[in-house]
Structure formats: structure tokens, C-alpha cells
Scaffold this active site. Structure first.
Site, short mmCIF file in Angstrom:
data_model
loop_
_atom_site.label_atom_id
_atom_site.label_comp_id
_atom_site.label_asym_id
_atom_site.label_seq_id
_atom_site.Cartn_x
_atom_site.Cartn_y
_atom_site.Cartn_z
N ASP A 92 -35.38 7.30 33.02
CA ASP A 92 -34.03 7.37 33.57
C ASP A 92 -34.01 8.15 34.89
O ASP A 92 -34.87 9.00 35.14
CB ASP A 92 -33.09 8.10 32.60
CG ASP A 92 -32.79 7.29 31.35
OD1 ASP A 92 -33.38 6.22 31.18
OD2 ASP A 92 -31.96 7.77 30.55
N ASP A 93 -32.99 7.87 35.71
CA ASP A 93 -32.57 8.70 36.85
C ASP A 93 -33.28 8.41 38.16
O ASP A 93 -33.00 9.07 39.15
CB ASP A 93 -32.69 10.19 36.54
CG ASP A 93 -31.83 10.63 35.38
OD1 ASP A 93 -30.92 9.88 35.00
OD2 ASP A 93 -32.06 11.74 34.86
N HIS A 143 -28.37 2.54 35.11
CA HIS A 143 -28.02 3.88 34.62
C HIS A 143 -26.78 4.40 35.33
O HIS A 143 -26.56 5.60 35.44
CB HIS A 143 -29.20 4.83 34.83
CG HIS A 143 -29.17 6.07 33.96
ND1 HIS A 143 -28.79 6.04 32.63
CD2 HIS A 143 -29.49 7.36 34.24
CE1 HIS A 143 -28.88 7.27 32.14
NE2 HIS A 143 -29.29 8.09 33.09
N HIS A 147 -24.98 10.03 37.93
CA HIS A 147 -25.12 10.48 36.54
C HIS A 147 -23.79 10.89 35.93
O HIS A 147 -23.73 11.76 35.04
CB HIS A 147 -26.14 11.62 36.45
CG HIS A 147 -26.89 11.64 35.15
ND1 HIS A 147 -26.50 12.39 34.07
CD2 HIS A 147 -28.01 10.98 34.75
CE1 HIS A 147 -27.34 12.21 33.07
NE2 HIS A 147 -28.27 11.35 33.45
N TYR A 184 -26.24 10.34 29.51
CA TYR A 184 -26.08 11.18 28.31
C TYR A 184 -26.01 10.36 27.02
O TYR A 184 -25.77 10.91 25.96
CB TYR A 184 -24.84 12.08 28.41
CG TYR A 184 -24.74 12.84 29.70
CD1 TYR A 184 -25.56 13.92 29.96
CD2 TYR A 184 -23.81 12.45 30.68
CE1 TYR A 184 -25.48 14.62 31.16
CE2 TYR A 184 -23.72 13.14 31.88
CZ TYR A 184 -24.56 14.22 32.11
OH TYR A 184 -24.48 14.90 33.31
N HIS A 234 -37.94 10.66 31.94
CA HIS A 234 -37.22 10.70 33.21
C HIS A 234 -38.17 10.62 34.39
O HIS A 234 -39.30 11.12 34.32
CB HIS A 234 -36.38 11.98 33.31
CG HIS A 234 -35.30 12.07 32.27
ND1 HIS A 234 -35.54 12.54 31.00
CD2 HIS A 234 -33.99 11.70 32.31
CE1 HIS A 234 -34.42 12.48 30.29
NE2 HIS A 234 -33.47 11.97 31.06
#
Length: 276
Positions: A92-93, A143, A147, A184, A234
Site C-alpha cells: 500500500d501507499d 488506494h 490516505h 485503514y 507498504h
């Protein structure tokens, strides 16, 4: 996306001689004091929050679902019920110019495939790295634009947010995402509605390999590994570190030596027998 641990161990409730308050009781007291202080300082906003807490469970629902004439559904997947020795490793991210290339190198060394849940803003900022993920044989998922917790948006805003992200990922990478991982892991009816509108399924996870204590956490993931597992890791924002990727390499190498194969989210779900 990493998860924090907001729970207090049940053992902390145990007292000595029945006289000293447990840790959880102390934390409750601290929270009560903080809430009372906040109420005195910003009574209006707290009162407003209290009113919003009394909204009915149907407050946040899909927008006018009764007007739809086509099927609208989105699967939520924690792990895949496949018999084959398959693992889905997810990041992710990203994309991130420091960490994503390192991840790609590790995966290439072990002939492993993964799914990268990218932010639309990061893909726009680092298009070459986003494309390198696809060129390496990996899958791109959404995603969100950044965030932000998607449940903070009203339904129309959430759909706009995810549509903008979708268009950025298609434009930059030349591929169409099939999966959404909400930041999350938080979602509700409007988020699922937006996902369905974009023909997404939702990917959560059964295992987590965070930066904090990565070497110990990889031992846990190896001890509980099984076919169909989905691992959250991540490659962007503030969480990665070199120690994390040493743990990632050990995870990939060890499970590969055990005969397990790393595939994308789409591949692992498509391997599930049709009757499931």
C-alpha cells in the site's frame, strides 16, 4: 496502510489484592477526564458530535439504491479459499521513488508477483515508477487519491474521489484496476457503493507485516502461513524502512522454498473453485 493496536491486553485488568485499578480502568478514567475538559472548552462542537452519534444506523446507506436497475455488488476479500499453495503479497501507499524499486528488485529475485495499491496522487507524481510496477508483471489496485479515510466523505464525494484515482491509474499505467483497498481498511455502505460503481472488489488482508518489529512479525507470519493468505505491507508514505524489506525478502524466500507461489490478488481469487 499500517494498522495501529488500539486495544489493551485483558491481563491489564488483573489487580493485586483487589485494591489497585487495572490499566484499562485507568485509561477509561483518563478518557472521561479528557472528555469533560473538552466539553467545557468546546461545548458546541461536542454537543454537535453527540447529536450526530444519535443518527440511525441507516443514515449512511447507498444513495437511492431503489432507483438502480442493474446489479450492484462488491466482494470483500480477506483471504482466498484456494487449495493451491498461493500467497497474495500486497503493498500500500506507493508508488515511492525510494522504496518501490527496492520492492520490485526483491520480487524479481524470487520470481514473485504482488499487487500494489497505489494512491492516485503518488501515481501522478511518479508515473515512471507506477509503470515500472506493471512492467514487472505486477497488479495495480486503488488506494484512493491520498490516505484519507473514505468513510469521512459523503457518498457523491467518495465516488468522485475514487473515480479521480481510477482515471489517474488508468492514464498513468495503462491498466484498469480491479481492486480497491480502502485506507485503514475502513468502509461502509457509501464506500461499497462507490466501489461497485467502479466495478471494484475490496481487498483486505489476513496477515500484516509492519515496519515496527518487522523481524518478529515475519516469524509470526511464517508460522501461520497457509494457502490463500493475503499479506499487507507498504512501499510508501512514512512507514517503510530498510529493516522492513529485509523481513519481506525473508518472507518471500522462505515461503518460496516451502513450495508456495506469490501471485496477484486477481490470480489468487480466480484460483478459488467456482462453487465457493
Amino acid at each position: 496502510m499500517g494498522q495501529g493496536n488500539d486495544t489493551v491486553d485483558d491481563a491489564d485488568e488483573v489487580t493485586t489484592g483487589g485494591t489497585a485499578p487495572g490499566r484499562r480502568a485507568v485509561l477509561r478514567g483518563m478518557a472521561t477526564v479528557a472528555a469533560v475538559g473538552a466539553l467545557g472548552a468546546v461545548g458546541g462542537s461536542v454537543a454537535q458530535a453527540a447529536r450526530s452519534d444519535r443518527r440511525p444506523p441507516t443514515y449512511r446507506v447507498s444513495p437511492r439504491p431503489e432507483t438502480r436497475t442493474t446489479a450492484c455488488a462488491s466482494r470483500v476479500v480477506w483471504r482466498a479459499g484456494c487449495a493451491e499453495p498461493l500467497v497474495a503479497l500486497t503493498f500500500d501507499d506507493g508508488p515511492d521513488p525510494r522504496w518501490t524499486p527496492l520492492v520490485l528488485e526483491i520480487l524479481a529475485r524470487h520470481d514473485a508477483r504482488a499487487t500494489f495499491f497505489q494512491h492516485g496522487s503518488a501515481a501522478r507524481e511518479h508515473p515512471g515508477i507506477a509503470r515500472a510496477v506493471v512492467e514487472g508483471g505486477h497488479e495495480i489496485g486503488s488506494h484512493g487519491w491520498d490516505h484519507t479515510d473514505l468513510t469521512r466523505y459523503e457518498a457523491a464525494e467518495c465516488l468522485d474521489h475514487l473515480t479521480r484515482t481510477h482515471e489517474a491509474l488508468v492514464d498513468v499505467t495503462g491498466t484498469t484496476p480491479r481492486w480497491l483497498r480502502p485506507p485503514y481498511g475502513r468502509m461502509d455502505a457509501p464506500v461499497l457503493y462507490a466501489a461497485a460503481e467502479l466495478d471494484y472488489d475490496v481487498a483486505l488482508w489476513s496477515h500484516h507485516l509492519p515496519t515496527d518489529g518487522a523481524e518478529a512479525k515475519v516469524d509470526r507470519d511464517l508460522a501461520t502461513a497457509s494457502p490463500g493468505m493475503v499479506i499487507l505491507c507498504h512501499d510508501g508514505r512514512g512507514t517503510p524502512a530498510e529493516s522492513l524489506y529485509a523481513a519481506v525478502e525473508r518472507l518471500v524466500r522462505t515461503l518460496t522454498e516451502r513450495g508456495m507461489r506469490f501471485v496477484t490478488m486477481s490470480e489468487i481469487v480466480d484460483a478459488v473453485p467456482a462453487h465457493r
